[in-house]
Every structure is written in C-alpha cells, then in structure tokens.
Write a protein that holds these residues in place. Structure first.
Motif, PDB file in Angstrom:
ATOM      1  N   ARG A 142      26.303  44.652  33.287  1.00 33.90           N
ATOM      2  CA  ARG A 142      24.936  45.055  33.652  1.00 33.90           C
ATOM      3  C   ARG A 142      24.016  44.983  32.447  1.00 33.90           C
ATOM      4  O   ARG A 142      22.877  44.535  32.544  1.00 33.90           O
ATOM      5  CB  ARG A 142      24.935  46.463  34.238  1.00 33.90           C
ATOM      6  CG  ARG A 142      25.446  46.527  35.664  1.00 33.90           C
ATOM      7  CD  ARG A 142      25.200  47.885  36.287  1.00 33.90           C
ATOM      8  NE  ARG A 142      25.821  48.984  35.572  1.00 33.90           N
ATOM      9  CZ  ARG A 142      27.057  49.431  35.789  1.00 33.90           C
ATOM     10  NH1 ARG A 142      27.803  48.875  36.701  1.00 33.90           N
ATOM     11  NH2 ARG A 142      27.533  50.446  35.101  1.00 33.90           N
ATOM     12  N   ARG A 143      24.514  45.444  31.283  1.00 29.56           N
ATOM     13  CA  ARG A 143      23.682  45.404  30.070  1.00 29.56           C
ATOM     14  C   ARG A 143      23.368  43.963  29.679  1.00 29.56           C
ATOM     15  O   ARG A 143      22.248  43.647  29.266  1.00 29.56           O
ATOM     16  CB  ARG A 143      24.362  46.148  28.933  1.00 29.56           C
ATOM     17  CG  ARG A 143      24.345  47.656  29.084  1.00 29.56           C
ATOM     18  CD  ARG A 143      24.891  48.368  27.858  1.00 29.56           C
ATOM     19  NE  ARG A 143      26.250  48.009  27.533  1.00 29.56           N
ATOM     20  CZ  ARG A 143      27.344  48.562  28.064  1.00 29.56           C
ATOM     21  NH1 ARG A 143      27.223  49.496  28.968  1.00 29.56           N
ATOM     22  NH2 ARG A 143      28.548  48.173  27.686  1.00 29.56           N
ATOM     23  N   THR A 144      24.344  43.076  29.813  1.00 25.62           N
ATOM     24  CA  THR A 144      24.124  41.667  29.488  1.00 25.62           C
ATOM     25  C   THR A 144      23.092  41.061  30.436  1.00 25.62           C
ATOM     26  O   THR A 144      22.187  40.349  30.003  1.00 25.62           O
ATOM     27  CB  THR A 144      25.450  40.887  29.558  1.00 25.62           C
ATOM     28  OG1 THR A 144      26.356  41.463  28.615  1.00 25.62           O
ATOM     29  CG2 THR A 144      25.258  39.420  29.242  1.00 25.62           C
ATOM     30  N   ALA A 145      23.229  41.347  31.727  1.00 28.78           N
ATOM     31  CA  ALA A 145      22.266  40.833  32.704  1.00 28.78           C
ATOM     32  C   ALA A 145      20.867  41.362  32.411  1.00 28.78           C
ATOM     33  O   ALA A 145      19.881  40.621  32.492  1.00 28.78           O
ATOM     34  CB  ALA A 145      22.698  41.201  34.120  1.00 28.78           C
ATOM     35  N   LEU A 146      20.779  42.648  32.071  1.00 25.31           N
ATOM     36  CA  LEU A 146      19.478  43.230  31.749  1.00 25.31           C
ATOM     37  C   LEU A 146      18.892  42.588  30.496  1.00 25.31           C
ATOM     38  O   LEU A 146      17.701  42.271  30.450  1.00 25.31           O
ATOM     39  CB  LEU A 146      19.614  44.747  31.550  1.00 25.31           C
ATOM     40  CG  LEU A 146      18.340  45.512  31.252  1.00 25.31           C
ATOM     41  CD1 LEU A 146      17.328  45.334  32.383  1.00 25.31           C
ATOM     42  CD2 LEU A 146      18.650  46.990  31.067  1.00 25.31           C
ATOM     43  N   GLY A 147      19.728  42.363  29.482  1.00 25.09           N
ATOM     44  CA  GLY A 147      19.261  41.705  28.261  1.00 25.09           C
ATOM     45  C   GLY A 147      18.772  40.291  28.536  1.00 25.09           C
ATOM     46  O   GLY A 147      17.737  39.864  28.007  1.00 25.09           O
ATOM     47  N   ASP A 148      19.502  39.556  29.387  1.00 28.14           N
ATOM     48  CA  ASP A 148      19.080  38.202  29.751  1.00 28.14           C
ATOM     49  C   ASP A 148      17.733  38.224  30.460  1.00 28.14           C
ATOM     50  O   ASP A 148      16.863  37.399  30.197  1.00 28.14           O
ATOM     51  CB  ASP A 148      20.126  37.537  30.648  1.00 28.14           C
ATOM     52  CG  ASP A 148      21.420  37.219  29.911  1.00 28.14           C
ATOM     53  OD1 ASP A 148      21.425  37.247  28.659  1.00 28.14           O
ATOM     54  OD2 ASP A 148      22.427  36.955  30.597  1.00 28.14           O
ATOM     55  N   LYS A 149      17.565  39.190  31.367  1.00 25.56           N
ATOM     56  CA  LYS A 149      16.302  39.303  32.099  1.00 25.56           C
ATOM     57  C   LYS A 149      15.154  39.644  31.146  1.00 25.56           C
ATOM     58  O   LYS A 149      14.060  39.086  31.235  1.00 25.56           O
ATOM     59  CB  LYS A 149      16.424  40.376  33.179  1.00 25.56           C
ATOM     60  CG  LYS A 149      15.223  40.498  34.066  1.00 25.56           C
ATOM     61  CD  LYS A 149      15.446  41.504  35.170  1.00 25.56           C
ATOM     62  CE  LYS A 149      14.226  41.616  36.054  1.00 25.56           C
ATOM     63  NZ  LYS A 149      14.430  42.551  37.154  1.00 25.56           N
ATOM     64  N   LEU A 150      15.418  40.560  30.214  1.00 20.07           N
ATOM     65  CA  LEU A 150      14.398  40.946  29.241  1.00 20.07           C
ATOM     66  C   LEU A 150      14.014  39.758  28.366  1.00 20.07           C
ATOM     67  O   LEU A 150      12.830  39.503  28.141  1.00 20.07           O
ATOM     68  CB  LEU A 150      14.898  42.112  28.383  1.00 20.07           C
ATOM     69  CG  LEU A 150      13.956  42.618  27.310  1.00 20.07           C
ATOM     70  CD1 LEU A 150      12.655  43.107  27.929  1.00 20.07           C
ATOM     71  CD2 LEU A 150      14.601  43.738  26.523  1.00 20.07           C
ATOM     72  N   ARG A 151      15.005  38.994  27.899  1.00 24.21           N
ATOM     73  CA  ARG A 151      14.707  37.814  27.082  1.00 24.21           C
ATOM     74  C   ARG A 151      13.862  36.810  27.867  1.00 24.21           C
ATOM     75  O   ARG A 151      12.921  36.233  27.334  1.00 24.21           O
ATOM     76  CB  ARG A 151      16.004  37.169  26.589  1.00 24.21           C
ATOM     77  CG  ARG A 151      16.575  37.824  25.349  1.00 24.21           C
ATOM     78  CD  ARG A 151      17.758  37.054  24.795  1.00 24.21           C
ATOM     79  NE  ARG A 151      18.933  37.148  25.646  1.00 24.21           N
ATOM     80  CZ  ARG A 151      19.744  38.193  25.710  1.00 24.21           C
ATOM     81  NH1 ARG A 151      19.517  39.238  24.965  1.00 24.21           N
ATOM     82  NH2 ARG A 151      20.795  38.185  26.503  1.00 24.21           N
ATOM     83  N   ALA A 152      14.185  36.604  29.137  1.00 25.41           N
ATOM     84  CA  ALA A 152      13.415  35.672  29.969  1.00 25.41           C
ATOM     85  C   ALA A 152      11.974  36.148  30.126  1.00 25.41           C
ATOM     86  O   ALA A 152      11.039  35.354  30.067  1.00 25.41           O
ATOM     87  CB  ALA A 152      14.080  35.511  31.338  1.00 25.41           C
ATOM     88  N   ASN A 153      11.788  37.465  30.310  1.00 16.06           N
ATOM     89  CA  ASN A 153      10.436  38.007  30.444  1.00 16.06           C
ATOM     90  C   ASN A 153       9.646  37.852  29.152  1.00 16.06           C
ATOM     91  O   ASN A 153       8.451  37.544  29.180  1.00 16.06           O
ATOM     92  CB  ASN A 153      10.477  39.473  30.852  1.00 16.06           C
ATOM     93  CG  ASN A 153      10.860  39.647  32.303  1.00 16.06           C
ATOM     94  OD1 ASN A 153      10.763  38.734  33.092  1.00 16.06           O
ATOM     95  ND2 ASN A 153      11.318  40.841  32.638  1.00 16.06           N
ATOM     96  N   VAL A 154      10.300  38.072  28.010  1.00 15.98           N
ATOM     97  CA  VAL A 154       9.611  37.933  26.725  1.00 15.98           C
ATOM     98  C   VAL A 154       9.175  36.487  26.530  1.00 15.98           C
ATOM     99  O   VAL A 154       8.049  36.210  26.129  1.00 15.98           O
ATOM    100  CB  VAL A 154      10.509  38.415  25.561  1.00 15.98           C
ATOM    101  CG1 VAL A 154       9.942  37.996  24.219  1.00 15.98           C
ATOM    102  CG2 VAL A 154      10.670  39.926  25.618  1.00 15.98           C
TER     103      VAL A 154
END
Length: 171
Positions: free
Chosen positions: A77-89
């Motif tokens: 879940r943390r990895t998925a959240l980090g990936d989503k955050l990177r995509a948003n940035v």
C-alpha cells in the motif's frame, strides 16, 4: 499443564525469530521492528493462556508469519501510494507548478525568490508557507510551533521589508 512463561519464550526465541524476519524483509532493519510487533501481538493474544509449553515455538512463528503478512500488505500500500504521489508531482510540474508564477513576469518572479532567499530562516518559512503553500497564519503557527501573534507580527514586518526591497529594485 499451565501456560508457558512468555518472557522465557521471548528470550529463547528472539534470535531465531529475528533471523526469520531478516531472511524475509528488505531492508533488514525492518526485522527488529517486526520482532517487537510479534512479541507485542503474542503478549496481547487471548490464546496465550491456552498454549502448552511445547507448543509455544510454533505459536510464536504463527504470529510472526501474520505480522510478516501485514507488513508486506502495508508495504504494498505504501509503495502504491508513493507511486501515485510521484505521478501527481510530475503532473503538477508539467502543469506549470514548478516555481513559475502565472501572470507574473518570470524575471520579476525570480527577483522575488532571490529577495525571499535573503530573509532570516523563520521569516522566509512564514512567507513561503503563507504565499506559496497557501496556509493561513494560524496554520503556519501550528506548523512552526509558534504563537499565532508571533507569526502575524513577523509576517507583517517581512511584508514591509519585501515591499521596500522591491521598491528599491525598481528605482
């Protein structure tokens, strides 16, 4: 036969359980945290009183396996959240949120950033939190651990300094 002494079981199995985790997690530093989570879960377990002394080792490893599964799910879940955050940035940067101020001459915006960079650290942080990040003065006070009145007075004083420096630069 009575319930085993959990403290003795922890002492005798700690090294083996730590090895169990170290062979299964990356980074290995997580292993110690997982070991402590295992011991905490065992201590809180309602089934502790019904464990026979000969069955404590498999019981502890069962708890360890559950802790490891939870860790892996959480890591996913943390990895998925980090990936989503990177995509948003990346999307935000592509949309022009990379320091360019819409409707402001880029040279003037650069000059303002230069002036702000010369401010004392606290004043610079207050200005950037209010104007660049959009926080209220009360929120800035909470973020910085300062009283709201301190933030208000420093913000007022800093705005005056910025106005003076901008006016001097335009002359």
């Amino acid at each position: 036969m009575g319930a085993p002494d959990l403290e003795d079981a922890f002492r005798s199995e700690a090294t083996a359980l730590l090895g169990y985790f170290m062979r299964r997690v990356t980074p290995q530093e997580d292993a110690a945290d997982l070991l402590s989570e295992t011991f905490l879960a065992a201590w809180k377990s309602p089934s502790l009183g019904s464990i026979e002394p000969v069955g404590i080792r498999p019981w502890l490893y069962g708890i360890a396996a559950n802790v490891l599964r939870q860790h892996r799910r959480g890591k996913g879940r943390r990895t998925a959240l980090g990936d989503k955050l990177r995509a948003n940035v990346v999307a935000d940067l592509a949309a022009g949120l990379d320091g360019v101020v819409p409707g402001v001459d880029p040279d003037l915006a650069e000059h303002i950033r230069d002036i702000v960079s010369t401010l004392p650290e606290l004043d610079r942080e207050i200005i950037t939190l209010v104007y660049w990040e959009g926080f209220t003065q009360e929120e800035v006070a909470a973020i910085l651990g300062k009283r709201a009145v301190t933030v208000r007075s420093r913000l007022s004083r800093t705005r005056a300094v910025l106005r003076e420096r901008l006016a001097a630069a335009q002359d």
